[in-house]
Scaffold this motif. Sequence first.
Motif, PDB file in Angstrom:
ATOM      1  N   GLY A 183      -2.926  15.192  -5.173  1.00  0.00           N
ATOM      2  CA  GLY A 183      -1.880  14.417  -4.657  1.00  0.00           C
ATOM      3  C   GLY A 183      -2.329  13.951  -3.370  1.00  0.00           C
ATOM      4  O   GLY A 183      -1.057  13.410  -2.617  1.00  0.00           O
ATOM      5  N   ALA A 184      -3.360  13.997  -2.666  1.00  0.00           N
ATOM      6  CA  ALA A 184      -3.520  13.555  -1.224  1.00  0.00           C
ATOM      7  C   ALA A 184      -3.867  12.023  -1.343  1.00  0.00           C
ATOM      8  O   ALA A 184      -4.423  11.469  -2.482  1.00  0.00           O
ATOM      9  CB  ALA A 184      -4.815  14.138  -0.822  1.00  0.00           C
ATOM     10  N   ALA A 185      -3.843  11.326  -0.408  1.00  0.00           N
ATOM     11  CA  ALA A 185      -4.025   9.945   0.093  1.00  0.00           C
ATOM     12  C   ALA A 185      -5.487  10.042  -0.256  1.00  0.00           C
ATOM     13  O   ALA A 185      -6.320  10.685   0.275  1.00  0.00           O
ATOM     14  CB  ALA A 185      -3.691   9.398   1.305  1.00  0.00           C
ATOM     15  N   ALA A 186      -6.144   8.577  -1.020  1.00  0.00           N
ATOM     16  CA  ALA A 186      -7.382   8.417  -1.195  1.00  0.00           C
ATOM     17  C   ALA A 186      -7.973   7.060  -0.777  1.00  0.00           C
ATOM     18  O   ALA A 186      -9.136   6.810  -1.030  1.00  0.00           O
ATOM     19  CB  ALA A 186      -7.663   8.677  -2.668  1.00  0.00           C
ATOM     20  N   GLY A 187      -7.155   6.301   0.055  1.00  0.00           N
ATOM     21  CA  GLY A 187      -7.681   4.826   0.226  1.00  0.00           C
ATOM     22  C   GLY A 187      -6.549   3.740   0.066  1.00  0.00           C
ATOM     23  O   GLY A 187      -5.184   4.367  -0.482  1.00  0.00           O
ATOM     24  N   THR A 188      -6.724   2.539   0.286  1.00  0.00           N
ATOM     25  CA  THR A 188      -5.828   1.456   0.191  1.00  0.00           C
ATOM     26  C   THR A 188      -6.681   0.428  -0.603  1.00  0.00           C
ATOM     27  O   THR A 188      -7.734  -0.085  -0.202  1.00  0.00           O
ATOM     28  CB  THR A 188      -5.386   1.050   1.623  1.00  0.00           C
ATOM     29  OG1 THR A 188      -4.565   2.378   2.136  1.00  0.00           O
ATOM     30  CG2 THR A 188      -4.224  -0.098   1.446  1.00  0.00           C
ATOM     31  N   THR A 234      11.944   4.788   1.875  1.00  0.00           N
ATOM     32  CA  THR A 234      11.181   5.690   2.823  1.00  0.00           C
ATOM     33  C   THR A 234       9.758   5.281   2.829  1.00  0.00           C
ATOM     34  O   THR A 234       8.995   6.075   3.646  1.00  0.00           O
ATOM     35  CB  THR A 234      11.427   7.123   2.519  1.00  0.00           C
ATOM     36  OG1 THR A 234      10.989   7.216   1.097  1.00  0.00           O
ATOM     37  CG2 THR A 234      12.753   7.479   2.541  1.00  0.00           C
ATOM     38  N   ASN A 235       9.304   4.380   2.031  1.00  0.00           N
ATOM     39  CA  ASN A 235       7.795   4.088   2.063  1.00  0.00           C
ATOM     40  C   ASN A 235       6.933   5.145   2.039  1.00  0.00           C
ATOM     41  O   ASN A 235       6.075   5.535   2.746  1.00  0.00           O
ATOM     42  CB  ASN A 235       7.379   3.187   3.381  1.00  0.00           C
ATOM     43  CG  ASN A 235       8.212   2.057   3.554  1.00  0.00           C
ATOM     44  OD1 ASN A 235       8.528   1.290   2.692  1.00  0.00           O
ATOM     45  ND2 ASN A 235       8.443   1.658   4.738  1.00  0.00           N
ATOM     46  N   SER A 236       7.267   5.896   0.728  1.00  0.00           N
ATOM     47  CA  SER A 236       6.432   7.181   0.471  1.00  0.00           C
ATOM     48  C   SER A 236       6.385   7.356  -0.768  1.00  0.00           C
ATOM     49  O   SER A 236       7.128   6.523  -1.774  1.00  0.00           O
ATOM     50  CB  SER A 236       7.224   8.292   1.269  1.00  0.00           C
ATOM     51  OG  SER A 236       8.416   8.520   0.553  1.00  0.00           O
ATOM     52  N   VAL A 237       5.444   8.314  -1.338  1.00  0.00           N
ATOM     53  CA  VAL A 237       5.582   8.653  -2.698  1.00  0.00           C
ATOM     54  C   VAL A 237       5.691  10.243  -2.702  1.00  0.00           C
ATOM     55  O   VAL A 237       4.913  10.898  -1.800  1.00  0.00           O
ATOM     56  CB  VAL A 237       3.845   8.339  -3.380  1.00  0.00           C
ATOM     57  CG1 VAL A 237       3.807   9.074  -4.509  1.00  0.00           C
ATOM     58  CG2 VAL A 237       3.687   6.923  -3.415  1.00  0.00           C
ATOM     59  N   LEU A 238       6.642  10.570  -3.422  1.00  0.00           N
ATOM     60  CA  LEU A 238       6.838  11.920  -3.574  1.00  0.00           C
ATOM     61  C   LEU A 238       5.870  12.342  -4.709  1.00  0.00           C
ATOM     62  O   LEU A 238       5.928  12.121  -5.761  1.00  0.00           O
ATOM     63  CB  LEU A 238       8.135  12.230  -3.929  1.00  0.00           C
ATOM     64  CG  LEU A 238       9.399  11.960  -2.776  1.00  0.00           C
ATOM     65  CD1 LEU A 238      10.745  12.501  -3.503  1.00  0.00           C
ATOM     66  CD2 LEU A 238       8.955  12.579  -1.559  1.00  0.00           C
ATOM     67  N   VAL A 239       5.359  13.783  -4.474  1.00  0.00           N
ATOM     68  CA  VAL A 239       4.509  14.425  -5.370  1.00  0.00           C
ATOM     69  C   VAL A 239       5.505  15.661  -5.869  1.00  0.00           C
ATOM     70  O   VAL A 239       5.867  16.426  -5.106  1.00  0.00           O
ATOM     71  CB  VAL A 239       3.140  15.014  -4.820  1.00  0.00           C
ATOM     72  CG1 VAL A 239       2.279  15.678  -5.852  1.00  0.00           C
ATOM     73  CG2 VAL A 239       2.596  13.644  -3.913  1.00  0.00           C
ATOM     74  N   VAL A 251       3.739  11.469   0.563  1.00  0.00           N
ATOM     75  CA  VAL A 251       2.521  10.649   1.066  1.00  0.00           C
ATOM     76  C   VAL A 251       2.868   9.384   1.589  1.00  0.00           C
ATOM     77  O   VAL A 251       3.648   8.568   0.895  1.00  0.00           O
ATOM     78  CB  VAL A 251       1.344  10.557   0.101  1.00  0.00           C
ATOM     79  CG1 VAL A 251       0.122   9.773   0.726  1.00  0.00           C
ATOM     80  CG2 VAL A 251       0.840  11.872  -0.487  1.00  0.00           C
ATOM     81  N   PRO A 252       2.867   8.873   2.853  1.00  0.00           N
ATOM     82  CA  PRO A 252       3.102   7.656   3.365  1.00  0.00           C
ATOM     83  C   PRO A 252       2.481   6.598   2.516  1.00  0.00           C
ATOM     84  O   PRO A 252       1.242   6.593   2.059  1.00  0.00           O
ATOM     85  CB  PRO A 252       2.711   7.664   4.709  1.00  0.00           C
ATOM     86  CG  PRO A 252       2.486   9.008   5.202  1.00  0.00           C
ATOM     87  CD  PRO A 252       1.914   9.600   3.839  1.00  0.00           C
ATOM     88  N   THR A 253       3.126   5.399   2.290  1.00  0.00           N
ATOM     89  CA  THR A 253       2.506   4.147   1.647  1.00  0.00           C
ATOM     90  C   THR A 253       2.735   2.960   2.518  1.00  0.00           C
ATOM     91  O   THR A 253       3.040   3.080   3.818  1.00  0.00           O
ATOM     92  CB  THR A 253       3.237   4.094   0.201  1.00  0.00           C
ATOM     93  OG1 THR A 253       4.551   3.547   0.587  1.00  0.00           O
ATOM     94  CG2 THR A 253       3.082   5.344  -0.492  1.00  0.00           C
TER      95      THR A 253
END
Length: 346
Positions: A159-164, A106-111, A123-125
Amino acid sequence: MNRLLLPLLLGASCVAQAQMAQAQTAAKATPAPDYRVATTWAVGGEGGWDYIYVDHAGGRVFASHGAQVDVLDLKDGHKVGTIPNTQGVHGIAVAPAHGFITCGRTNSVLVFDPKTLAVTGSVPTGAKPDAVLYDAFSNRVFAFNNDGTTATVLDAGTGAAAGTAELGGAPEAAVSDGKGTIFVNLEDKNEIVAFDAKTLKEKHRWPLVTGEGPTGLAIDRAHRRLFSACHNEKMVVLDADNGQVVATLPIGSGVDGAVFDDGRQVAVSSNGSGTITVVKEDSPTSFRVAQTLATARGARTSALDEATHRIYLPTADYGPAPAPTAAEPRPRQSILPNSFRVVVVE
């Protein structure tokens, strides 16, 4: 220079050299631990597996399994819970406030909540998040996208996205030096790339020279040594400051994981062929294969409990492969139902 000080300086230098020699001699004299299979935890269920994670503070072991994560009691291995709907699960990491699971399909990270195991967010990855790493120094979590060339960065507190982070290759396992640098194997490039945990900028890019298909990665933080476990049955030891190859050791086939036990001064590769290879660090420039222990076929990933020095390896029994099809000309062997288990080595 004052002539009166010269003998004192020379004397101090000799003392320092003697102390270093004594320390190296003592390290070499320290025998490598003799590992054994202590027990096996029967878990059951169906499906494949990838990474396993030890949360010593929480008293739990998290094992990826099929489309879920099995949560086991650290004392005796009985199942205490399940985190479902983790499609294509690969890695697990636990930070003080949240847990994180990479879901490759699912191209995601579950928190999730590490105490209640309830999923609290997604969160999408990038493409196919695989290994995941919590870095206490930056208080960030890094999900490494194996079908991409990036790492998705999350704030461990929220748990929020913070960059790539751009990596320039297909990442596998990663480690932190605890001082702001993240190191990660690039499986398709036969390299290790190092980047800043806060700015996400690349710091170094080093070829493994003798290693091909690197997967497992471990670190000796005190002596600044990296241990890259590679599919061509080699463990490459590098200097974590300049990337120089210090040693190359033979390991078993089918490797996918590696750990370093600071208290025992050993690096251990987990080999899918059914062994672990124990590499003793006699000094920062001297390494040797001290033991090859039979575990179980398929036990290719591993996790270390630094407090107890136990190593945990998930596996299951294999059945025959299904018939080839046009869509799957080389099908994998089937996994026998209810054979999933965790091998505990100490």
